[in-house]
Design a protein around this motif. Structure first.
Motif, PDB file in Angstrom:
ATOM      1  N   ALA A 315     -75.541 -10.028  36.739  1.00 59.62           N
ATOM      2  CA  ALA A 315     -74.655  -9.472  35.712  1.00 59.62           C
ATOM      3  C   ALA A 315     -73.585  -8.554  36.297  1.00 59.62           C
ATOM      4  N   LEU A 316     -73.433  -8.537  37.616  1.00 60.64           N
ATOM      5  CA  LEU A 316     -72.494  -7.615  38.249  1.00 60.64           C
ATOM      6  C   LEU A 316     -71.037  -7.897  37.898  1.00 60.64           C
ATOM      7  N   ASP A 317     -70.698  -9.162  37.713  1.00 65.78           N
ATOM      8  CA  ASP A 317     -69.303  -9.521  37.449  1.00 65.78           C
ATOM      9  C   ASP A 317     -68.794  -8.776  36.221  1.00 65.78           C
ATOM     10  N   GLY A 318     -67.660  -8.137  36.373  1.00 62.54           N
ATOM     11  CA  GLY A 318     -67.071  -7.413  35.257  1.00 62.54           C
ATOM     12  C   GLY A 318     -67.521  -5.978  35.131  1.00 62.54           C
ATOM     13  N   HIS A 319     -68.439  -5.521  36.006  1.00 66.03           N
ATOM     14  CA  HIS A 319     -68.913  -4.138  35.957  1.00 66.03           C
ATOM     15  C   HIS A 319     -68.500  -3.403  37.229  1.00 66.03           C
ATOM     16  N   ASP A 320     -68.015  -2.201  37.060  1.00 69.27           N
ATOM     17  CA  ASP A 320     -67.569  -1.378  38.173  1.00 69.27           C
ATOM     18  C   ASP A 320     -68.737  -0.522  38.664  1.00 69.27           C
ATOM     19  N   VAL A 321     -69.207  -0.796  39.870  1.00 73.68           N
ATOM     20  CA  VAL A 321     -70.300  -0.001  40.435  1.00 73.68           C
ATOM     21  C   VAL A 321     -69.816   0.756  41.680  1.00 73.68           C
ATOM     22  N   THR A 322     -68.515   0.923  41.804  1.00 72.54           N
ATOM     23  CA  THR A 322     -67.968   1.550  43.014  1.00 72.54           C
ATOM     24  C   THR A 322     -68.319   3.033  43.121  1.00 72.54           C
ATOM     25  N   SER A 323     -68.763   3.658  42.020  1.00 70.08           N
ATOM     26  CA  SER A 323     -69.161   5.069  42.097  1.00 70.08           C
ATOM     27  C   SER A 323     -70.489   5.252  42.813  1.00 70.08           C
ATOM     28  N   LEU A 324     -71.306   4.195  42.903  1.00 75.10           N
ATOM     29  CA  LEU A 324     -72.628   4.319  43.519  1.00 75.10           C
ATOM     30  C   LEU A 324     -72.505   4.584  45.013  1.00 75.10           C
ATOM     31  N   ARG A 325     -73.304   5.512  45.503  1.00 79.90           N
ATOM     32  CA  ARG A 325     -73.395   5.722  46.948  1.00 79.90           C
ATOM     33  C   ARG A 325     -74.843   5.707  47.425  1.00 79.90           C
ATOM     34  N   ARG A 326     -75.801   5.845  46.502  1.00 80.88           N
ATOM     35  CA  ARG A 326     -77.221   5.832  46.820  1.00 80.88           C
ATOM     36  C   ARG A 326     -77.957   4.986  45.796  1.00 80.88           C
ATOM     37  N   CYS A 327     -78.723   4.016  46.265  1.00 85.24           N
ATOM     38  CA  CYS A 327     -79.577   3.186  45.403  1.00 85.24           C
ATOM     39  C   CYS A 327     -80.994   3.284  45.950  1.00 85.24           C
ATOM     40  N   VAL A 328     -81.936   3.695  45.100  1.00 77.85           N
ATOM     41  CA  VAL A 328     -83.324   3.897  45.519  1.00 77.85           C
ATOM     42  C   VAL A 328     -84.205   2.906  44.781  1.00 77.85           C
ATOM     43  N   SER A 329     -85.113   2.272  45.515  1.00 79.87           N
ATOM     44  CA  SER A 329     -86.050   1.310  44.931  1.00 79.87           C
ATOM     45  C   SER A 329     -87.468   1.749  45.254  1.00 79.87           C
ATOM     46  N   ALA A 330     -88.317   1.761  44.234  1.00 82.93           N
ATOM     47  CA  ALA A 330     -89.738   2.060  44.429  1.00 82.93           C
ATOM     48  C   ALA A 330     -90.489   1.503  43.235  1.00 82.93           C
ATOM     49  N   GLY A 331     -91.790   1.724  43.213  1.00 85.14           N
ATOM     50  CA  GLY A 331     -92.634   1.186  42.149  1.00 85.14           C
ATOM     51  C   GLY A 331     -93.324  -0.086  42.568  1.00 85.14           C
ATOM     52  N   GLU A 332     -92.588  -0.908  43.325  1.00 91.29           N
ATOM     53  CA  GLU A 332     -93.130  -2.130  43.918  1.00 91.29           C
ATOM     54  C   GLU A 332     -92.414  -2.355  45.235  1.00 91.29           C
TER      55      GLU A 332
END
Length: 555
Positions: A315-332
């Protein structure tokens, strides 16, 4: 290396501020306590130690609230103006006055908190801790019988509940429970009650007074109450957040985990407040709701689960995610395929991590150029980890074994005999099978109970899942072992496909044979519309092993 002495750590505890000593009285016996490491090495180029050896008197809520300027934004929502730190402090103090005045809460009482993720829920959490009580934050999705169980284990007699989530709590019929709603129109609503003006002086709690009881998320059996101290709350911010995440005051945090899940409590409240940053609190935070929120509020730090990253890719197309600088993944465990796909589309390196409710937050991770996809990372500064056999002896690098960790936080179950299973010789045994590579990186293999032994072969379910996820039509995958007379167990895979994709098991089997050794390939592939998950999003493989699902054991 001195890993601490469990008896010494128990012996140095300060005089409690708790009037209600139920939690302290039901800590594990001294010989079952985890060893604690309260010294932390300072990585090259970083400031000095963050002070894990706190003074004997410490109130973590007061500490989190006391630093940032009053006019700095702290909590944002999709509707309504942002709260400032000054407004948050005033609202926390008002709630604390009401707790200890009108509502009769005394230090050490357990106060259940229930509601969607909002600034008011966060303010209630901080107020409970500032008043010296113990926060028991539960999930808004939990049902009456689940709530009744948690209240019974923790002997809860007070609750602050979002008016929209109160019905199931009432239906739980907890004996003696006093429920106070917030967010409603009634005169006795928490936010409508008259309260004393002015600051609330924080209760002078001991650093090792219990601050919160977090319940395990129910992937197996009866939930366990994990008791954490005031110093523990700051320790997770001063280890993982400070040294791996490295937040800035201008960061905007957001994510999907609720505050009843310690992954969310750290990522959306503790870490931003410790850094003087702000957080976007979303009542609904599905992947498709996160993407527009990231763009609108210029979110820079994102906390969510591997499945969400994979879903957002489509679903990334059409969404601006350029503000992100840190993405954290956990839980699995984060599959390498998902890491590479996210990096290719966004240029962002997902920070993988393993944490546990028993240890409050993440203790193995890596960031930036230190990330190696397919591994979890290395012990977070302040933590130590090793891989050992079932007898507690370390195994050689490259060989699988049980993950054992120790650091500034440790497992302390509330009156639960499973303490002896989780803490052994001072080490916390997380229940994960890991391999330590010769270069010191830790690679996840499986949950210890997710290893499949088929015809003498050891097969890690997550490895098979990772291979399935490399197929372009597979959105989610889960792999379990099913009892088999001839082989002991056989591999059964459950797959959720993209909308419109053909459910062709034979085609998937052909694909799997190009990805894995034949003995690892699933003997059966079952297609589902959705995988069973807990309210916090963790996969419930034990349900797939049961008779309710096709391919599960029938006996």
């Amino acid at each position: 290396m001195n890993h601490g002495d469990t008896s010494r750590e128990r012996g140095r505890r300060g005089a409690t501020a708790h009037v209600d000593t139920f939690a302290r009285d039901h800590l594990p016996p001294p010989d079952q306590w985890p060893g604690l490491d309260l010294d932390i090495p300072t990585p090259p180029g970083q400031p000095g130690p963050p002070g894990l050896r706190h003074p004997d008197r410490l109130n973590c809520a007061d500490e989190l609230l006391s630093g940032p300027p009053a006019d700095r934004p702290v909590f944002l929502t999709p509707a309504g103006p942002a709260w400032t730190y000054g407004e948050l402090r005033a609202r926390v103090d008002r709630i604390a006055h009401l707790l200890t005045g009108d509502l009769g809460v005394v230090p050490g009482n357990r106060v259940l908190l229930r509601g969607p993720t909002t600034p008011w829920l966060a303010a209630c959490w901080l107020a409970v801790l500032k008043a010296g009580a113990i926060a028991v934050t539960v999930l808004a999705q939990q049902r009456p019988h689940e709530l009744a169980t948690l209240c019974d284990i923790a002997r809860v007699r007070h609750a602050l509940c979002d008016v929209r989530a109160v019905d199931d709590l009432v239906r739980a019929e907890v004996p003696g429970l006093r429920i106070t709603t917030y967010g409603g129109d009634a005169p006795d609503d928490l936010l409508n009650r008259p309260a004393p003006e002015g600051p609330y002086p924080a209760v002078d709690t001991a650093a090792d007074d219990v601050a919160l009881i977090a319940f395990t998320s129910g992937t197996t059996g009866r939930p366990k109450g994990c008791m954490h101290f005031h110093r523990d709350v700051l320790a997770i911010a001063d280890t993982f957040s400070r040294h791996v995440l490295r937040p800035r005051p201008d960061d905007v945090f957001a994510g999907s985990p609720p505050l009843g899940f310690t992954f969310g409590l750290g990522g959306l409240v503790i870490f931003p407040l410790r850094a003087g940053a702000s957080a976007l609190l979303l009542e609904q935070a599905t992947p498709r709701q996160l993407l527009p929120a990231i763009a609108e509020h210029r979110v820079s730090v994102l906390f969510t689960a591997p499945t969400a990253y994979r879903t957002m890719l489509d679903a990334l197309d059409g969404h601006d995610v350029t503000s992100l600088r840190r993405c954290v993944s956990a839980g699995e465990n984060l599959p390498a395929a998902t890491w590479h796909a996210w990096h290719e589309r966004t240029g962002l390196r997902v920070i993988n991590g393993i944490g546990a409710t028993e240890l409050l937050h993440i203790f193995i991770s890596a960031a930036d150029e230190d990330i190696r996809p397919g591994t979890t990372g290395v012990p977070v500064p302040g933590w130590h980890a090793r891989v050992q056999d079932e007898h507690g002896d370390p195994v050689p690098d490259g060989e699988p074994g049980l993950l054992a960790v120790r650091g500034p936080v440790g497992c302390r179950y509330l009156a639960d005999p499973r303490q002896r299973v989780y803490v052994r010789d001072g080490w916390n045994i997380t229940g994960d099978t890991y391999v330590r590579e010769p270069d010191g990186y830790f690679r996840y293999v499986a949950r210890a109970d997710d290893m499949i032994i088929s015809a003498g072969y050891n097969i890690a379910g997550p490895e098979v899942e990772d291979a399935l996820l490399r197929h372009p039509d597979v959105v989610e995958a889960a792999v379990v072992g099913r009892a088999d007379r001839a082989r002991g167990q056989v591999v059964v895979a459950y797959a959720v496909l993209k909308e419109g994709a053909a459910r062709d098991a034979e085609a998937l089997r052909v694909f799997m044979k190009t990805e894995l050794a034949p003995y690892k390939c699933p003997r059966e592939i079952v297609f589902l519309d959705a995988l069973p998950r807990t309210a916090t999003g963790k996969l419930q493989r034990f349900r797939l092993r049961g008779p309710a699902y096709p391919g599960g054991d029938q006996q």
